[in-house]
Enzyme design. Structure first.
Site, PDB file in Angstrom:
ATOM      1  N   SER A   3      29.779  73.625  11.277  1.00  0.00           N
ATOM      2  CA  SER A   3      29.356  73.772   9.894  1.00  0.00           C
ATOM      3  C   SER A   3      29.463  75.173   9.332  1.00  0.00           C
ATOM      4  CB  SER A   3      27.908  73.298   9.750  1.00  0.00           C
ATOM      5  OG  SER A   3      27.036  74.117  10.502  1.00  0.00           O
ATOM      6  N   LYS A   9      22.059  65.001   5.224  1.00  0.00           N
ATOM      7  CA  LYS A   9      23.171  65.707   4.588  1.00  0.00           C
ATOM      8  C   LYS A   9      23.888  64.778   3.618  1.00  0.00           C
ATOM      9  CE  LYS A   9      23.328  69.323   8.017  1.00  0.00           C
ATOM     10  NZ  LYS A   9      22.024  69.029   8.632  1.00  0.00           N
ATOM     11  N   HIS A  11      27.715  66.938  10.188  1.00  0.00           N
ATOM     12  CA  HIS A  11      28.372  67.501   9.007  1.00  0.00           C
ATOM     13  C   HIS A  11      29.621  66.720   8.620  1.00  0.00           C
ATOM     14  CE1 HIS A  11      25.843  71.053   8.454  1.00  0.00           C
ATOM     15  NE2 HIS A  11      25.733  71.054   9.771  1.00  0.00           N
TER      16      HIS A  11
END
Length: 402
Positions: free
Chosen positions: A187, A246, A215
């Protein structure tokens, strides 16, 4: 001993290195991502450029409505741990949905992605006799924590270096239990693991694989199953770990794997057993968000287009864009004091919120701005950001890219 003095000295040392963290005092505006109000600056509206809510699903109306419905029908809290009154039909439904997302037999929910990694890795390794863990050197702190907690032998391989990984695997007896832990998207740099090659090595040396997709889940693959779905490799991975915090815009973590592996973790992982479970609002919101993201591939397409456009604009402005294969847009600063000065300028002068990324999140000397464009960032927002970055670079007399 003067305890308070010890604490003060620890903070003073961080401040002296220029990496003392100041949190923005924000109020997210319902339904208006990426806008927020800055409570330290009179409630002024700012544009958020560093959120991990990659698709803006935390502000999506269908998700908000689902969460409100759950509170009205089921109340606020879960009422206990998963073992003691804290499991509802929503937990079971969400686990089934996540297993389907990754084409696995089962999934197990945790209260955060950090906890799922720390508890999952440590428990898996403890259940395997004389296990040795092979861990990528740039793995997330939660994965490192899981490796450490396991008490298992560990071997650290150079980042994405399959030749080094094979060298380490070959040095162990073939019959010894082995667990390879790595990420799909890293990330801070935005690079991608060689998943297929690592799976080849796992097959060759009789190792389990544990892939962190936090991610990437929701963002890659036709239905959002992550890089492993995009590359048709999910079936080759033993465990896939992901997050609800996320792309899905909420909170919580999970592991998708075989029925036996998930049941073993359910029975043995302290991070699962001894904590209050996720509340109904989060669960119903997550169920709705996962379904929505799976069915709306145009979100992923728009997300990639926005990231590519921003990278192109930053490169054209000769700002020091770092290489990235994904939606992560890192801009190198190389110094914590300058990184803080840059982000202060952006917030104070231009109403743009970016958090500086300093050590220990990244190595010293690679301090950076980490930009995360979403499908909801407009062309005008991008143009304003790049213009502000150029002004900030000139203001601080920082070097541009060649």
């Amino acid at each position: 001993m003067n305890y308070e003095s010890e604490f003060e000295q620890a903070v003073a040392a961080v401040k002296a290195q220029g990496r003392y963290r100041v949190f923005a005092n924000l109020e997210r505006i319902s339904g208006q991502f990426p806008l927020a109000r800055d409570h330290d600056r009179g409630g002024r509206e700012v544009v958020v450029w560093c959120s991990n809510d990659y698709l803006g699903m935390g502000q999506n109306a269908v998700v908000r409505d689902a969460m409100c419905d759950a509170v009205q029908s089921m109340g606020a809290g879960a009422g206990g741990t998963r073992n003691i009154s804290g499991t509802t039909f929503l937990h079971n439904a969400l686990e089934a949905s996540l297993a389907k997302l990754h084409n696995k037999e089962a999934a197990l929910l945790f209260t955060s992605g950090y906890v799922s990694n720390a508890a999952g890795i440590s428990t898996l390794a403890q259940l395997l006799p004389d296990c040795v863990i092979f861990s990528d050197e740039l793995n997330h702190a939660s994965m490192i924590d899981g490796v450490r907690r396991s008490g298992a032998a560990k071997r650290i391989f150079r980042h994405n270096d399959v030749a080094h990984l094979e060298e380490l695997l070959a040095a162990e007896p073939k019959e010894r239990a082995k667990l390879i832990v790595f990420e799909s998207v890293y990330s801070m740099d935005g690079d991608v693991a060689p998943i297929s090659e690592i799976c080849d090595l796992a097959d060759r040396y009789n190792a389990m694989t544990y892939l962190d997709e936090v991610h990437a889940v929701g963002l890659y693959g036709d239905t959002g199953g992550g890089i492993s779905e995009r590359e048709g490799l999910a079936h080759r991975l033993t465990c896939i770990e992901g997050t609800l915090a996320k792309a899905f815009g909420l909170m919580g973590g999970y592991i998708a794997a075989s029925e036996a592996a998930c049941d073993a973790m359910r029975c043995n992982a302290p991070g699962f057993i001894f904590t209050t479970s996720l509340p109904p609002a989060i669960l119903n919101g997550a169920l709705t968000s996962v379904k929505y993201v799976r069915e709306h591939n145009e979100l992923r397409q728009k997300h990639q287009e926005r990231a590519a456009r921003l990278k192109s604009m930053i490169a054209a402005a000769h700002l020091p864009l770092m290489p990235s294969q994904t939606h992560i847009v890192p801009v190198l600063v190389g110094d914590p004091v300058h990184a803080k000065a840059l982000t202060d300028y952006l917030m104070d002068a231009r109403g743009i919120y970016v958090q500086p990324i300093n050590y220990p999140t990244v190595p010293r000397g690679t301090e950076r701005l980490r930009l995360t464009p979403s499908p909801l960032h407009t062309d005008a927002m991008m143009e304003d950001l790049v213009a502000a970055l150029c002004d900030a670079w000139r203001e601080l007399e920082l070097p541009l890219a060649a």
